[in-house]
Enzyme design. Structure first.
Site, PDB file in Angstrom:
ATOM      1  N   GLN A   1       1.625  -2.279   1.098  1.00 26.15           N
ATOM      2  CA  GLN A   1       0.586  -3.209   0.744  1.00 26.15           C
ATOM      3  C   GLN A   1      -0.074  -3.712   2.028  1.00 26.15           C
ATOM      4  OE1 GLN A   1       1.751  -6.286  -1.988  1.00 26.15           O
ATOM      5  NE2 GLN A   1       2.730  -4.874  -3.433  1.00 26.15           N
TER       6      GLN A   1
ATOM      7  N   TYR B   1       5.888   6.249  -4.446  1.00 31.50           N
ATOM      8  CA  TYR B   1       6.385   5.682  -3.192  1.00 31.50           C
ATOM      9  C   TYR B   1       7.283   6.687  -2.485  1.00 31.50           C
ATOM     10  CZ  TYR B   1       4.652   1.024  -4.294  1.00 31.50           C
ATOM     11  OH  TYR B   1       3.844  -0.056  -4.549  1.00 31.50           O
TER      12      TYR B   1
ATOM     13  N   GLU C   1      -0.986   2.913  -5.813  1.00 30.00           N
ATOM     14  CA  GLU C   1       0.188   2.426  -5.069  1.00 30.00           C
ATOM     15  C   GLU C   1       0.841   3.629  -4.403  1.00 30.00           C
ATOM     16  OE1 GLU C   1       2.948  -0.343  -6.858  1.00 30.00           O
ATOM     17  OE2 GLU C   1       1.335  -1.280  -8.029  1.00 30.00           O
TER      18      GLU C   1
ATOM     19  N   ASN D   1      -0.578  -2.486 -15.302  1.00 31.08           N
ATOM     20  CA  ASN D   1       0.092  -1.909 -14.132  1.00 31.08           C
ATOM     21  C   ASN D   1       1.476  -1.424 -14.542  1.00 31.08           C
ATOM     22  OD1 ASN D   1       0.738  -1.718 -11.064  1.00 31.08           O
ATOM     23  ND2 ASN D   1       2.406  -2.973 -11.891  1.00 31.08           N
ATOM     24  N   GLU D   2       1.774  -0.200 -14.238  1.00 35.32           N
ATOM     25  CA  GLU D   2       3.099   0.359 -14.522  1.00 35.32           C
ATOM     26  C   GLU D   2       3.581  -0.075 -15.915  1.00 35.32           C
ATOM     27  OE1 GLU D   2       5.865  -0.065 -11.226  1.00 35.32           O
ATOM     28  OE2 GLU D   2       4.542   1.079  -9.914  1.00 35.32           O
TER      29      GLU D   2
ATOM     30  N   GLU E   1      -0.731  -7.909  -3.235  1.00 34.51           N
ATOM     31  CA  GLU E   1      -0.087  -8.542  -4.388  1.00 34.51           C
ATOM     32  C   GLU E   1       0.448  -9.919  -3.997  1.00 34.51           C
ATOM     33  OE1 GLU E   1       2.968  -6.067  -6.105  1.00 34.51           O
ATOM     34  OE2 GLU E   1       3.209  -7.392  -7.833  1.00 34.51           O
TER      35      GLU E   1
HETATM   36  O1  AHR Z   1       4.345  -2.699  -4.558  1.00 30.41           O
HETATM   37  C1  AHR Z   1       5.480  -3.273  -5.083  1.00 30.41           C
HETATM   38  C2  AHR Z   1       5.661  -2.976  -6.568  1.00 30.41           C
HETATM   39  O2  AHR Z   1       5.860  -1.615  -6.747  1.00 30.41           O
HETATM   40  C3  AHR Z   1       4.494  -3.276  -7.461  1.00 30.41           C
HETATM   41  O3  AHR Z   1       4.434  -4.607  -7.840  1.00 30.41           O
HETATM   42  C4  AHR Z   1       4.769  -2.406  -8.647  1.00 30.41           C
HETATM   43  O4  AHR Z   1       3.592  -2.017  -9.308  1.00 30.41           O
HETATM   44  C5  AHR Z   1       5.517  -1.235  -8.058  1.00 30.41           C
HETATM   45  O5  AHR Z   1       6.661  -0.952  -8.761  1.00 30.41           O
END
Ligand code: AHR
Length: 518
Positions: A371, A266, A322, A193-194, A48
């Site tokens: 990332q 995450y 992600e 995205n999201e 990103e």
């Molecule tokens: O990876 C960091 C961020 O995490 C991304 O931009 C977003 O999609 C997620 O919340």
């Protein structure tokens, strides 16, 4: 064929081990029951425009003293080639829903504010043509996230036209003028995205109505490369988007379709605001993070069950685009740049997740760790002209034989590693038959203090030798630095053989990948 079962034996070494280490773990590899193909794309990356993930990490510019090819760092490209990065998702992330691609093509670039990440100026020097050049240098496929949040369907449609149409077409001609007459290949497009959060805080129903228009009009014009459309899916365990998108998929008309549903999860060990540090943590935090990361399995099961309801033929892929560890930013760095160190704990974490994805290979056909460079659980950290490979990188390198391999079931008496109330399996294992015909076995010791002795039983094939690599560290919070970049690096390992049995000792908090040679 007659199954051959190799069972465990105690080595003389065991006499010298602490009691816990003497509890052997027996692993059985059943090559008679091959499963799904482990799509190489589960080893995908996410890059990103965030912090130094692109600028510095990938792009240094053509005039830089750092060796580069058309502005792209040679050292980073070489390292990524070595792990055979199959696919890179770009340009975001939250950034994607504020990205306007026209500002990043041609000789005149228009800068913008990167409002999501540190409020810095985004020069748009690295745009579509630079990304495609980068992906081609690495040998990776492109996964483009289009702007659903603040863009228009027309803008996204024209972006795809720019990338994929022939040079005879008006917008394709622009691309040709910018130096690339041949249409690019875009195998994957993310439709937002999201969208439940930074992508526009849309209700599931509102997103679905937007998504259908993007799925209809964002076309691929390059007949040499089919394109898959990936809809925004769940945030962790929230099933609202999964239900809404998959229900609409079931009722789709001829006019639109999707081929993938995205899942974001995450490992934070407590959610936001973040509390867990990337270095200098104790065993409690080690255990908390691994416990949290293992939730990925349950999440995939939950969302897969909903997908099965609407798509029993499993046509739509679950794309975990992600995932990874997200810790408190390294002290002294801009918190908006999401810079963190990467320890041996992260090596274990990545192996556990890759194993989970592989076990769900029938539905999970892509995953993109967050990332790739300098951001979150990165493969690579850079500091000006210096570069280091993280423990996570080494796991991805060791797992290359699992790319497109055929899953083989493994059974084991994993035992338990416990810390306080936390109880985790002591050992995790993954086996597969590689595209080269060889059988590969990955073994992860989650216990951060105690080694574990393993014996491997194989059904239907006799193992003569077992060789491979192991990744371990003096402590579970060890990491590589620019001053000592090889503190953690894989070491060659040859398993002991006794009566045709494979015997190997796994160091605490380690990842080992063996080739079982017949
Ligand atoms: O990876 C960091 C961020 O995490 C991304 O931009 C977003 O999609 C997620 O919340």
């Amino acid at each position: 064929m007659k199954p051959l079962v190799l069972t465990g034996v105690l080595s003389l070494l065991a006499l010298t081990l602490p009691a816990a280490a003497q509890e052997r773990v027996s692993v059985t590899v059943d090559a008679t029951k091959p499963g799904a193909k482990i799509d190489r794309r589960i080893f995908g990356q996410f890059a990103e425009h965030l912090g130094s993930g692109i600028y510095e990490g990938v792009w240094v510019g053509k005039d830089s003293a750092i060796p580069n090819t058309r502005g792209i760092r040679n050292d980073v490209v070489a390292a990524l080639k070595a792990i055979k990065v199959p696919v890179v998702r770009w340009p975001g992330g939250c950034f994607a829903d504020e990205y306007h691609w026209r500002r990043g093509i041609g000789p005149e670039r228009k800068a913008m504010m990167n409002a999501n990440w540190g409020g810095v100026i985004e020069p748009n020097t690295f745009g579509t043509d630079e990304f495609m050049d980068f992906a081609s240098q690495v040998g990776a496929e492109a996964y483009i996230s289009v702007n659903v949040g603040s863009g228009t369907v027309g803008e996204a449609a024209e972006w795809l036209e720019y990338m994929t149409s022939s040079a005879e077409n008006g917008i394709g001609a622009e691309r040709a003028k910018n130096g690339h007459p041949e249409p690019y290949k875009v195998p994957f497009v993310g439709l937002g995205n999201e969208s439940w959060d930074c992508g526009g805080a849309m209700t599931p129903d509102f997103y679905v109505s937007q998504m259908k228009m993007y799925a209809r009009f964002v076309r691929n014009y390059n007949k040499a490369q089919p394109m898959q459309r990936i809809a925004v899916g769940p945030n962790g365990g929230d099933t609202a988007y999964t239900e809404a998108v998959m229900k609409s998929y079931k009722g789709r008309s001829w006019a639109w379709d999707i081929e993938g549903l995205s899942l974001h999860y995450y490992t934070t060990g407590g959610g936001f605001p973040l509390t867990q540090k990337s270095t200098g943590f104790g065993e409690k935090e080690y255990a908390v993070i691994l416990q949290d990361t293992l939730k990925m399995d349950e999440l995939i099961k939950t969302h897969s069950a909903i997908m099965d309801k609407y798509d029993p033929e499993k046509k739509v892929s679950l794309v975990v685009d992600e995932w990874g560890a997200w810790y408190v930013a390294t002290p002294g760095t801009d918190p908006g740049f999401l810079k963190q160190q990467n320890t041996q704990r992260d090596a274990v974490l990545s192996a556990l997740n890759l194993n989970i994805f592989a076990r769900h290979a029938d539905r999970v056909r892509m995953a993109n760790i967050a990332q790739m460079v300098n951001v979150l659980q990165a493969m690579i950290l850079t500091d000006k002209d210096k570069m280091l490979l993280t423990p996570t990188y080494h796991v991805f390198r060791m797992y290359v034989p699992f790319q497109d391999a055929t899953f083989i079931p493994v059974t084991l008496n994993a035992g338990t590693y416990s810390f306080g109330d936390i109880r985790l399996p002591r050992v995790d294992a993954l086996a597969a038959r590689g595209t080269d015909g060889k059988i590969y076995l990955s073994l992860t010791n989650l216990d951060p203090k105690t080694p574990v002795d393993i014996d491997v039983a194989s059904l239907n094939f006799k193992v003569k030798t077992a060789t491979g690599e192991t990744l371990s560290a003096a402590t579970f919070d060890a990491y590589n630095t620019f001053a000592a970049p090889a503190t953690i690096a894989p070491k060659a390992v040859t398993a002991k053989m006794a009566d045709g049995k494979v015997m190997v000792r796994l160091s605490p908090a380690s990842v080992t990948v063996l080739t079982l040679h017949p």
